[in-house]
Design an enzyme around this catalytic site. Sequence first.
Site, PDB file in Angstrom:
ATOM      1  N   GLY A 114      44.051  32.447  53.475  1.00 11.86           N
ATOM      2  CA  GLY A 114      44.426  33.590  54.311  1.00 11.86           C
ATOM      3  C   GLY A 114      45.233  34.652  53.592  1.00 11.86           C
ATOM      4  N   HIS A 172      38.469  29.290  38.397  1.00 12.15           N
ATOM      5  CA  HIS A 172      37.769  28.027  38.651  1.00 12.15           C
ATOM      6  C   HIS A 172      36.443  28.361  39.309  1.00 12.15           C
ATOM      7  CE1 HIS A 172      41.463  26.132  37.597  1.00 12.15           C
ATOM      8  NE2 HIS A 172      42.095  26.860  38.499  1.00 12.15           N
ATOM      9  N   SER A 225      52.436  36.015  48.858  1.00 16.13           N
ATOM     10  CA  SER A 225      51.431  36.648  48.011  1.00 16.13           C
ATOM     11  C   SER A 225      50.420  37.404  48.859  1.00 16.13           C
ATOM     12  CB  SER A 225      50.709  35.562  47.209  1.00 16.13           C
ATOM     13  OG  SER A 225      49.668  36.137  46.467  1.00 16.13           O
ATOM     14  N   CYS A 281      36.781  34.055  45.783  1.00 20.14           N
ATOM     15  CA  CYS A 281      37.614  33.136  46.559  1.00 20.14           C
ATOM     16  C   CYS A 281      36.795  32.314  47.556  1.00 20.14           C
ATOM     17  CB  CYS A 281      38.676  33.953  47.285  1.00 20.14           C
ATOM     18  SG  CYS A 281      39.664  33.006  48.423  1.00 20.14           S
ATOM     19  N   HIS A 286      44.351  41.607  39.593  1.00 22.56           N
ATOM     20  CA  HIS A 286      43.034  41.219  39.053  1.00 22.56           C
ATOM     21  C   HIS A 286      42.290  42.248  38.197  1.00 22.56           C
ATOM     22  CE1 HIS A 286      43.916  37.729  41.260  1.00 22.56           C
ATOM     23  NE2 HIS A 286      43.496  38.141  42.423  1.00 22.56           N
ATOM     24  N   CYS A 341      44.036  27.406  42.621  1.00 26.61           N
ATOM     25  CA  CYS A 341      43.943  28.757  43.167  1.00 26.61           C
ATOM     26  C   CYS A 341      42.512  29.151  43.486  1.00 26.61           C
ATOM     27  CB  CYS A 341      44.469  29.747  42.145  1.00 26.61           C
ATOM     28  SG  CYS A 341      46.219  29.854  42.184  1.00 26.61           S
ATOM     29  N   CYS A 349      39.615  33.568  56.074  1.00 25.55           N
ATOM     30  CA  CYS A 349      40.161  34.883  55.712  1.00 25.55           C
ATOM     31  C   CYS A 349      39.064  35.931  55.883  1.00 25.55           C
ATOM     32  CB  CYS A 349      40.640  34.862  54.268  1.00 25.55           C
ATOM     33  SG  CYS A 349      41.419  36.403  53.761  1.00 25.55           S
ATOM     34  N   GLU A 388      44.308  23.909  54.869  1.00 25.72           N
ATOM     35  CA  GLU A 388      44.747  23.083  53.750  1.00 25.72           C
ATOM     36  C   GLU A 388      46.079  23.561  53.191  1.00 25.72           C
ATOM     37  OE1 GLU A 388      40.571  21.568  51.885  1.00 25.72           O
ATOM     38  OE2 GLU A 388      41.485  23.348  51.038  1.00 25.72           O
TER      39      GLU A 388
HETATM   40 FE1  SF4 Z   1      41.515  36.097  51.519  1.00 27.06          FE
HETATM   41 FE2  SF4 Z   1      43.286  35.775  49.535  1.00 27.06          FE
HETATM   42 FE3  SF4 Z   1      40.830  34.718  49.366  1.00 27.06          FE
HETATM   43 FE4  SF4 Z   1      41.115  37.363  49.200  1.00 27.06          FE
HETATM   44  S1  SF4 Z   1      41.928  35.841  47.751  1.00 27.06           S
HETATM   45  S2  SF4 Z   1      39.578  36.270  50.423  1.00 27.06           S
HETATM   46  S3  SF4 Z   1      42.823  37.680  50.621  1.00 27.06           S
HETATM   47  S4  SF4 Z   1      42.402  34.160  50.840  1.00 27.06           S
END
Ligand code: SF4
EC number: 2.1.1.192
Length: 340
Positions: free
Chosen positions: A157, A287, A189, A119, A213, A330, A112, A92
Amino acid sequence: MVKEALFGKTLDELQELVLNMGLPKFTAKQLADWLYKKEVSSIEEMTNLSKKARQLLTDNYSFGLTNATKIQESVDGTKKYLFPTNQGKFIETAMIPDRDRKTVCVSSQVGCKMGCLFCMTGKQGFQGQLSAGEIVNQIRNIPEWQEVTNIVYMGMGEPFDNLDEVLKSTQILTSEWGFAMSPRRITVSSIGIVPGLVRFLNESEAHLAISLHTPFHDERQKLMPVEIAYPLEEVLNEIREWDFGRQRRVSFEYIVFHGLNDTPAHVREMARILDGIKCRINLIRFHPIPNTPLKGTDEATLVEFKEGLEKKGITTTIRASRGQDIYAACGLLSTKALVK
Ligand code: SF4
């Protein structure tokens, strides 16, 4: 047999390719013009190439652009594109319009392997690397490509886990023979894989963003397993070696979770660990995603947190949430829901 793509090759690679085919060396520069500067999508349209050259190229290569198979548009104008990859997977891309800017958020991998707790892409697991061509295709092959002002590598990723192809893609975007974009319009990033970071800082002039974070080692380990192999302290030590006070910027991404990393102690520790680094912090609203105990902080605490950091002298912004209704915000990119 699937033909190899021309799109995504550097000028050096194109030169090698044309010489191997017995074509004149200058054909490579002509090819780069057609691939990266013009509005064409087939070898047949490369009209300043000899008929023989076009035939030879068509017999052996494809142009290499891949069309999106699905486009969604948010109420706020953000668009999300679903692109198939060469290996039969999907990625995406988000396009975020904001006044006179159009920012494209590209993916660098399919899924990833880094497993960050917050995430969606991480939950999908790792499914493969993207080639430089597949990364640049996400910019060149959207209807807005001529108007794109900024590119962020913040999609699916971890860019430093696919660094060869990521660096090749930034080379294509910034070289005179390529898209000739300023590297200052590109931000890569990362969660902070130190060997990749060192190489990126040496080989690219693009801006850097680090997903931080939380400033505390134990807490960060729980949120981001990368902290075990490459603690934030090592990442920051490397960053201190570089000059981010001039053209190149470093920013730190900070998703603010309720009751986890939104306290005054976090503000104080952030100020301590970032002391001496010229940077900006981007605060991001969380989110909610399925199967996680994490919750986003409330607006009042978010604003208080921002003000706390600013009082410590750190430039801090709260990032606007965009495209949430189409899961383009995000941490929400995951092709699972789309390709079912
Ligand atoms: Fe992978 Fe980035 Fe998600 Fe962490 S935040 S799991 S590095 S895509």
